[in-house]
Design an enzyme around this catalytic site. Structure first.
Site, mmCIF file in Angstrom:
data_model
loop_
_atom_site.group_PDB
_atom_site.id
_atom_site.type_symbol
_atom_site.label_atom_id
_atom_site.label_comp_id
_atom_site.label_asym_id
_atom_site.label_seq_id
_atom_site.Cartn_x
_atom_site.Cartn_y
_atom_site.Cartn_z
ATOM 1 N N HIS A 1 -3.068 10.708 4.598
ATOM 2 C CA HIS A 1 -3.559 10.011 3.411
ATOM 3 C C HIS A 1 -4.975 9.513 3.705
ATOM 4 O O HIS A 1 -5.194 8.744 4.645
ATOM 5 C CB HIS A 1 -2.630 8.849 3.075
ATOM 6 N N SER B 1 -1.854 6.438 6.496
ATOM 7 C CA SER B 1 -3.180 6.193 5.933
ATOM 8 C C SER B 1 -4.172 5.983 7.073
ATOM 9 O O SER B 1 -4.051 5.021 7.839
ATOM 10 C CB SER B 1 -3.147 4.943 5.046
ATOM 11 N N MET C 1 -13.329 4.866 -0.577
ATOM 12 C CA MET C 1 -13.681 3.649 -1.321
ATOM 13 C C MET C 1 -15.192 3.521 -1.445
ATOM 14 O O MET C 1 -15.911 3.797 -0.479
ATOM 15 C CB MET C 1 -13.147 2.426 -0.576
ATOM 16 N N GLY D 1 -0.104 2.587 6.187
ATOM 17 C CA GLY D 1 -1.219 2.326 7.088
ATOM 18 C C GLY D 1 -0.775 1.435 8.225
ATOM 19 O O GLY D 1 -0.468 1.877 9.328
ATOM 20 N N ASP E 1 1.930 3.487 -2.419
ATOM 21 C CA ASP E 1 0.847 3.147 -1.489
ATOM 22 C C ASP E 1 0.634 1.641 -1.507
ATOM 23 O O ASP E 1 0.263 1.083 -2.542
ATOM 24 C CB ASP E 1 -0.424 3.891 -1.937
ATOM 25 N N GLY E 2 0.859 1.028 -0.336
ATOM 26 C CA GLY E 2 0.574 -0.398 -0.193
ATOM 27 C C GLY E 2 1.771 -1.194 0.258
ATOM 28 O O GLY E 2 2.764 -1.306 -0.471
ATOM 29 N N GLY E 3 1.718 -1.710 1.470
ATOM 30 C CA GLY E 3 2.793 -2.562 1.964
ATOM 31 C C GLY E 3 4.097 -1.835 2.217
ATOM 32 O O GLY E 3 5.170 -2.456 2.191
ATOM 33 N N GLY F 1 -8.010 -1.373 -2.063
ATOM 34 C CA GLY F 1 -9.235 -1.859 -1.431
ATOM 35 C C GLY F 1 -9.051 -2.148 0.049
ATOM 36 O O GLY F 1 -9.982 -1.961 0.829
ATOM 37 N N PHE F 2 -7.863 -2.574 0.423
ATOM 38 C CA PHE F 2 -7.648 -2.985 1.811
ATOM 39 C C PHE F 2 -6.236 -2.628 2.269
ATOM 40 O O PHE F 2 -5.298 -2.674 1.469
ATOM 41 C CB PHE F 2 -7.834 -4.501 1.952
ATOM 42 N N GLY F 3 -6.128 -2.293 3.549
ATOM 43 C CA GLY F 3 -4.821 -2.146 4.164
ATOM 44 C C GLY F 3 -4.257 -3.514 4.513
ATOM 45 O O GLY F 3 -4.946 -4.533 4.405
ATOM 46 N N GLY F 4 -3.007 -3.531 4.906
ATOM 47 C CA GLY F 4 -2.407 -4.747 5.424
ATOM 48 C C GLY F 4 -1.973 -5.764 4.392
ATOM 49 O O GLY F 4 -1.675 -6.904 4.734
ATOM 50 N N MET G 1 0.527 2.378 -7.252
ATOM 51 C CA MET G 1 -0.004 1.415 -6.279
ATOM 52 C C MET G 1 0.912 0.188 -6.227
ATOM 53 O O MET G 1 1.257 -0.381 -7.267
ATOM 54 C CB MET G 1 -1.419 0.965 -6.666
ATOM 55 N N ASP H 1 -8.221 7.595 2.362
ATOM 56 C CA ASP H 1 -8.673 6.619 1.371
ATOM 57 C C ASP H 1 -10.185 6.607 1.270
ATOM 58 O O ASP H 1 -10.875 6.264 2.242
ATOM 59 C CB ASP H 1 -8.185 5.219 1.767
ATOM 60 N N MET I 1 -10.847 6.146 -4.607
ATOM 61 C CA MET I 1 -11.008 4.837 -5.265
ATOM 62 C C MET I 1 -12.498 4.678 -5.535
ATOM 63 O O MET I 1 -13.185 3.843 -4.918
ATOM 64 C CB MET I 1 -10.465 3.731 -4.343
ATOM 65 N N HIS J 1 -7.152 10.091 -1.658
ATOM 66 C CA HIS J 1 -7.014 9.029 -2.663
ATOM 67 C C HIS J 1 -8.402 8.483 -2.966
ATOM 68 O O HIS J 1 -8.976 7.745 -2.167
ATOM 69 C CB HIS J 1 -6.091 7.953 -2.069
HETATM 70 C C1 DX5 Z 1 -5.571 0.631 0.057
HETATM 71 C C2 DX5 Z 1 -5.222 2.037 0.408
HETATM 72 C C3 DX5 Z 1 -4.000 2.205 1.211
HETATM 73 C C4 DX5 Z 1 -3.938 1.415 2.488
HETATM 74 C C5 DX5 Z 1 -2.497 1.064 2.698
HETATM 75 O O1 DX5 Z 1 -6.370 0.600 -1.062
HETATM 76 O O2 DX5 Z 1 -5.063 2.836 -0.761
HETATM 77 O O3 DX5 Z 1 -3.732 3.583 1.449
HETATM 78 O O4 DX5 Z 1 -4.434 2.080 3.615
HETATM 79 O O5 DX5 Z 1 -2.370 0.239 3.791
HETATM 80 P P1 DX5 Z 1 -1.024 -0.506 4.143
HETATM 81 O O6 DX5 Z 1 0.037 0.535 4.378
HETATM 82 O O7 DX5 Z 1 -1.371 -1.279 5.369
HETATM 83 O O8 DX5 Z 1 -0.670 -1.396 2.978
HETATM 84 ZN ZN ZN Z 2 -4.443 4.912 -0.459
#
Ligand code: DX5
Ligand code: ZN
Length: 226
Positions: free
Chosen positions: A36, A11, A40, A198, A176-178, A145-148, A140, A38, A71, A69
């Protein structure tokens, strides 16, 4: 487990945007399968990333597929712009508007692969009647909304159910996510074939770490038990 080919999709939300081009080239050389992307809008999700013009600029740096993706809400006024900017697949959220089927039709009409994403609280029944209209289902495992963020454990069971629902249809199953090398194996066993990552790939933004991290994810995802 799945017979669909494993795809590792970094990502680029976690990229260092001051040297985005270098990050794309490094990820490409490091073995990324998909990029990927994102998008937003600060409305559907509480964060703003970038739009089609930035995507168009980086599109020319790699021949690998762009997995976009969205959002955003509304969706339909922007689908053509992302198709034109070089999206290979366009994923829309089931929660983003009242006319999911129309959005999916619009994506396919533009010759792009269509995807639908569902948030952690959204039941699989929300996409049951569009299974013939999608090429990709994104479950999901965080609130977008956020990475990490940390992987929400309940997503694992939802993915198993999604895999059963998809059955033999030619639909990629994406998470996607974590996502990390520690949960990739369980995710693969649950049916995931597209792994968005990400932080676990780009964290620290040291390009020398990307290849071993992508390889670690791929190895974990590939060592599923029968
Ligand atoms: C968040 C994004 C993800 C994000 C994932 O809304 O859709 O793609 O970048 O980040 P990680 O892998 O750090 O959870
Ligand atoms: Zn994403």
């Amino acid at each position: 487990m799945t017979s669909r080919p494993i795809r590792i999709a970094p990502s680029i939300l976690s990229a260092d945007f001051s040297r985005l081009g270098e990050e794309i080239r490094a990820l490409d050389a490091a073995g990324a399968d998909y990029f990927h992307v994102d998008i937003m809008d600060g409305h559907f999700v509480p964060n703003i990333s970038f739009g089609p013009s930035v995507m168009q600029s980086i599109r020319k740096l790699t021949t690998k597929p762009f997995d976009v993706h969205l959002m955003i809400a509304p969706i339909d006024p922007y689908i053509a712009a992302f198709a034109q900017a070089g999206a290979d697949s366009i994923t829309v959220h089931a929660e983003a508007g009242p006319h999911l089927h129309r959005s999916l039709q619009a994506i396919r009409a533009l010759g792009r692969r269509s995807g639908v994403a569902i948030n952690p609280a959204t039941p699989l029944s929300a996409i049951e009647h569009v299974l013939d209209d999608i090429d990709l289902l994104l479950v999901m495992s965080i609130n977008p909304g956020f990475g990490g963020q940390t992987f929400i454990p309940h997503a694992m069971e939802k993915i198993r159910q999604a895999n059963a629902l998809v059955g033999n249809r030619p639909i990629e199953l994406e998470v996607d996510g974590g996502v990390t090398a520690d949960n990739a194996r369980a995710l693969a066993e649950a049916g995931i074939n597209v792994f968005v990552a990400g932080t676990s790939i780009l964290g620290g933004n040291d390009v020398t770490t990307y290849a071993p991290r992508i390889a670690a994810l791929r190895t974990a995802a590939s060592t599923i038990s029968a």
